[in-house]
Motif scaffolding. Structure first.
Motif, PDB file in Angstrom:
ATOM      1  N   TYR A  72       0.893  -1.165   0.000  1.00 13.48           N
ATOM      2  CA  TYR A  72       0.000   0.000   0.000  1.00 13.48           C
ATOM      3  C   TYR A  72       0.925   1.207   0.000  1.00 13.48           C
ATOM      4  O   TYR A  72       1.428   1.616   1.043  1.00 13.48           O
ATOM      5  CB  TYR A  72      -0.888  -0.055   1.236  1.00 13.48           C
ATOM      6  N   LEU A  73       1.164   1.784  -1.176  1.00 14.17           N
ATOM      7  CA  LEU A  73       2.214   2.771  -1.346  1.00 14.17           C
ATOM      8  C   LEU A  73       1.708   4.207  -1.445  1.00 14.17           C
ATOM      9  O   LEU A  73       2.514   5.139  -1.381  1.00 14.17           O
ATOM     10  CB  LEU A  73       3.020   2.453  -2.622  1.00 14.17           C
ATOM     11  N   ASP A  74       0.413   4.413  -1.617  1.00 14.51           N
ATOM     12  CA  ASP A  74      -0.072   5.736  -2.012  1.00 14.51           C
ATOM     13  C   ASP A  74      -0.964   6.399  -0.966  1.00 14.51           C
ATOM     14  O   ASP A  74      -1.850   7.187  -1.304  1.00 14.51           O
ATOM     15  CB  ASP A  74      -0.802   5.651  -3.353  1.00 14.51           C
ATOM     16  N   LYS A  75      -0.706   6.131   0.305  1.00 13.72           N
ATOM     17  CA  LYS A  75      -1.558   6.706   1.362  1.00 13.72           C
ATOM     18  C   LYS A  75      -1.568   8.228   1.368  1.00 13.72           C
ATOM     19  O   LYS A  75      -2.594   8.843   1.646  1.00 13.72           O
ATOM     20  CB  LYS A  75      -1.080   6.210   2.730  1.00 13.72           C
ATOM     21  N   GLY A  82       0.776  13.765  -7.368  1.00 16.49           N
ATOM     22  CA  GLY A  82       1.254  12.464  -6.906  1.00 16.49           C
ATOM     23  C   GLY A  82       0.891  11.320  -7.830  1.00 16.49           C
ATOM     24  O   GLY A  82       0.657  11.509  -9.018  1.00 16.49           O
ATOM     25  N   TYR A  83       0.898  10.117  -7.255  1.00 22.58           N
ATOM     26  CA  TYR A  83       0.546   8.889  -7.973  1.00 22.58           C
ATOM     27  C   TYR A  83       1.380   8.692  -9.246  1.00 22.58           C
ATOM     28  O   TYR A  83       0.853   8.546 -10.344  1.00 22.58           O
ATOM     29  CB  TYR A  83      -0.943   8.870  -8.327  1.00 22.58           C
ATOM     30  N   PRO A  84       2.708   8.674  -9.125  1.00 25.89           N
ATOM     31  CA  PRO A  84       3.551   8.510 -10.328  1.00 25.89           C
ATOM     32  C   PRO A  84       3.352   7.151 -10.973  1.00 25.89           C
ATOM     33  O   PRO A  84       2.955   6.175 -10.322  1.00 25.89           O
ATOM     34  CB  PRO A  84       4.973   8.656  -9.775  1.00 25.89           C
ATOM     35  N   ALA A  85       3.659   7.083 -12.248  1.00 29.82           N
ATOM     36  CA  ALA A  85       3.471   5.850 -13.010  1.00 29.82           C
ATOM     37  C   ALA A  85       4.247   4.688 -12.409  1.00 29.82           C
ATOM     38  O   ALA A  85       3.773   3.543 -12.417  1.00 29.82           O
ATOM     39  CB  ALA A  85       3.888   6.069 -14.462  1.00 29.82           C
ATOM     40  N   GLU A  86       5.446   4.975 -11.886  1.00 29.84           N
ATOM     41  CA  GLU A  86       6.255   3.906 -11.302  1.00 29.84           C
ATOM     42  C   GLU A  86       5.563   3.284 -10.086  1.00 29.84           C
ATOM     43  O   GLU A  86       5.674   2.083  -9.842  1.00 29.84           O
ATOM     44  CB  GLU A  86       7.621   4.451 -10.886  1.00 29.84           C
ATOM     45  N   MET A  87       4.837   4.106  -9.323  1.00 27.62           N
ATOM     46  CA  MET A  87       4.106   3.604  -8.164  1.00 27.62           C
ATOM     47  C   MET A  87       2.952   2.712  -8.608  1.00 27.62           C
ATOM     48  O   MET A  87       2.703   1.656  -8.014  1.00 27.62           O
ATOM     49  CB  MET A  87       3.594   4.775  -7.317  1.00 27.62           C
ATOM     50  N   TRP A  88       2.244   3.108  -9.639  1.00 24.60           N
ATOM     51  CA  TRP A  88       1.193   2.252 -10.203  1.00 24.60           C
ATOM     52  C   TRP A  88       1.769   0.909 -10.633  1.00 24.60           C
ATOM     53  O   TRP A  88       1.214  -0.153 -10.329  1.00 24.60           O
ATOM     54  CB  TRP A  88       0.544   2.936 -11.411  1.00 24.60           C
ATOM     55  N   ALA A  89       2.883   0.959 -11.355  1.00 27.77           N
ATOM     56  CA  ALA A  89       3.465  -0.272 -11.884  1.00 27.77           C
ATOM     57  C   ALA A  89       3.888  -1.217 -10.771  1.00 27.77           C
ATOM     58  O   ALA A  89       3.626  -2.431 -10.829  1.00 27.77           O
ATOM     59  CB  ALA A  89       4.650   0.060 -12.785  1.00 27.77           C
ATOM     60  N   HIS A  90       4.543  -0.679  -9.740  1.00 22.15           N
ATOM     61  CA  HIS A  90       5.037  -1.544  -8.665  1.00 22.15           C
ATOM     62  C   HIS A  90       3.887  -2.135  -7.860  1.00 22.15           C
ATOM     63  O   HIS A  90       3.908  -3.323  -7.502  1.00 22.15           O
ATOM     64  CB  HIS A  90       5.977  -0.768  -7.741  1.00 22.15           C
ATOM     65  N   GLY A 134      -9.284   9.095  -2.846  1.00 20.44           N
ATOM     66  CA  GLY A 134      -7.916   8.856  -2.408  1.00 20.44           C
ATOM     67  C   GLY A 134      -7.467   7.424  -2.575  1.00 20.44           C
ATOM     68  O   GLY A 134      -8.234   6.543  -2.962  1.00 20.44           O
ATOM     69  N   SER A 135      -6.195   7.188  -2.307  1.00 21.99           N
ATOM     70  CA  SER A 135      -5.601   5.844  -2.394  1.00 21.99           C
ATOM     71  C   SER A 135      -5.975   5.153  -3.701  1.00 21.99           C
ATOM     72  O   SER A 135      -6.308   3.972  -3.731  1.00 21.99           O
ATOM     73  CB  SER A 135      -6.042   4.985  -1.200  1.00 21.99           C
ATOM     74  N   TYR A 136      -5.886   5.885  -4.801  1.00 20.34           N
ATOM     75  CA  TYR A 136      -6.365   5.377  -6.084  1.00 20.34           C
ATOM     76  C   TYR A 136      -5.646   4.107  -6.522  1.00 20.34           C
ATOM     77  O   TYR A 136      -6.260   3.185  -7.063  1.00 20.34           O
ATOM     78  CB  TYR A 136      -6.212   6.450  -7.164  1.00 20.34           C
ATOM     79  N   ILE A 137      -4.351   4.061  -6.300  1.00 26.49           N
ATOM     80  CA  ILE A 137      -3.580   2.911  -6.772  1.00 26.49           C
ATOM     81  C   ILE A 137      -3.942   1.667  -5.971  1.00 26.49           C
ATOM     82  O   ILE A 137      -4.220   0.600  -6.537  1.00 26.49           O
ATOM     83  CB  ILE A 137      -2.065   3.193  -6.680  1.00 26.49           C
ATOM     84  N   TYR A 138      -3.944   1.801  -4.650  1.00 23.61           N
ATOM     85  CA  TYR A 138      -4.261   0.648  -3.812  1.00 23.61           C
ATOM     86  C   TYR A 138      -5.678   0.165  -4.079  1.00 23.61           C
ATOM     87  O   TYR A 138      -5.927  -1.033  -4.234  1.00 23.61           O
ATOM     88  CB  TYR A 138      -4.093   1.021  -2.346  1.00 23.61           C
ATOM     89  N   ARG A 139      -6.638   1.089  -4.133  1.00 25.53           N
ATOM     90  CA  ARG A 139      -8.028   0.703  -4.385  1.00 25.53           C
ATOM     91  C   ARG A 139      -8.154  -0.021  -5.723  1.00 25.53           C
ATOM     92  O   ARG A 139      -8.822  -1.058  -5.827  1.00 25.53           O
ATOM     93  CB  ARG A 139      -8.926   1.943  -4.380  1.00 25.53           C
TER      94      ARG A 139
END
Length: 216
Positions: A72-75, A82-90, A134-139
């Motif tokens: 869970y990287l995007d709190k 925010g929410y860089p592409a690298e964070m989405w990928a990982h 919020g927390s778009y990547i984790y969700r």
């Protein structure tokens, strides 16, 4: 009974491994560091690591596979910058692709068992009924792994493998913080009860740690 739990070096995963071992089950946990004893090495983002684990367990029949590893990287990310592409990928490589690769590479071991089960740890944050922002990547990643689990349930049912997807609760861990509602022990015990109840009639279920059906 032989059980494998990914992401078992701490938190809920470790609690489940310890509890299953105390009950006398043959249990393996995985984490990214070199493995010792019942802890085996697995980087869920690395296909070669999955192949190595499958080779290591080639003679095992796995009765229960618990796909617990996740991040869970995007709190604290800001929508504007925010929410860089690298964070989405990982995050997706760990929370979604990692689950698929785990199931794919350990499918021979699951098929060696009778009435094997796969438990996928998702989150209530996967549900479209809970969208506070919020927390778009984790969700998004947890929604994706919920969808993955539902489709695996359809494909694996004819082979006798049941698949359940679970919300572990808001748990006092590094991910959940000390403000969370329940302890690691409570979550692990509840999840283990859910896994025990899982069968082909319930395959594809999305349930909470304490036995409630969750909206998709």
């Amino acid at each position: 009974m032989t059980i494998l739990v990914t992401g078992a070096n701490r938190g809920i995963g470790k609690a489940m491994v310890d509890s299953y071992a105390a009950q006398g089950a043959t249990v393996f946990g995985t984490h990214r560091a070199p493995g010792t004893g019942r802890m085996l090495a697995l980087d869920v983002t690395d296909p070669a690591s999955h192949r190595a684990l499958s080779d290591r367990l080639a003679s095992e029949a796995i009765d229960l596979l618990v796909c617990n590893a996740g991040v869970y990287l995007d709190k604290s990310q800001d929508l504007a910058e925010g929410y860089p592409a690298e964070m989405w990928a990982h995050c997706f490589a760990t929370n979604v692709t990692g689950v698929f690769l785990t199931v794919q590479n350990l499918l021979p071991q699951l098929l060696h068992a009778q009435n094997a089960k796969i438990a996928i740890i998702s989150s209530q944050m996967a549900s479209h009924t809970r969208a506070p922002g919020g927390s778009y990547i984790y969700r998004a990643s947890k929604a994706a792994v919920l969808n993955l689990g539902r489709n695996l349930a359809s494909d694996l049912k004819p082979q006798g493998i049941a698949v359940g997807i679970y919300h572990p609760g808001w748990v006092r861990t590094d991910m959940g913080t000390n403000s969370a509602e329940i302890s690691v022990t409570e979550s692990a015990a509840g999840l283990m009860d859910r896994f025990a109840a899982l069968d082909l009639d319930r395959t594809g279920c999305f349930e909470t740690w304490d036995g409630r059906t969750h909206a998709y």
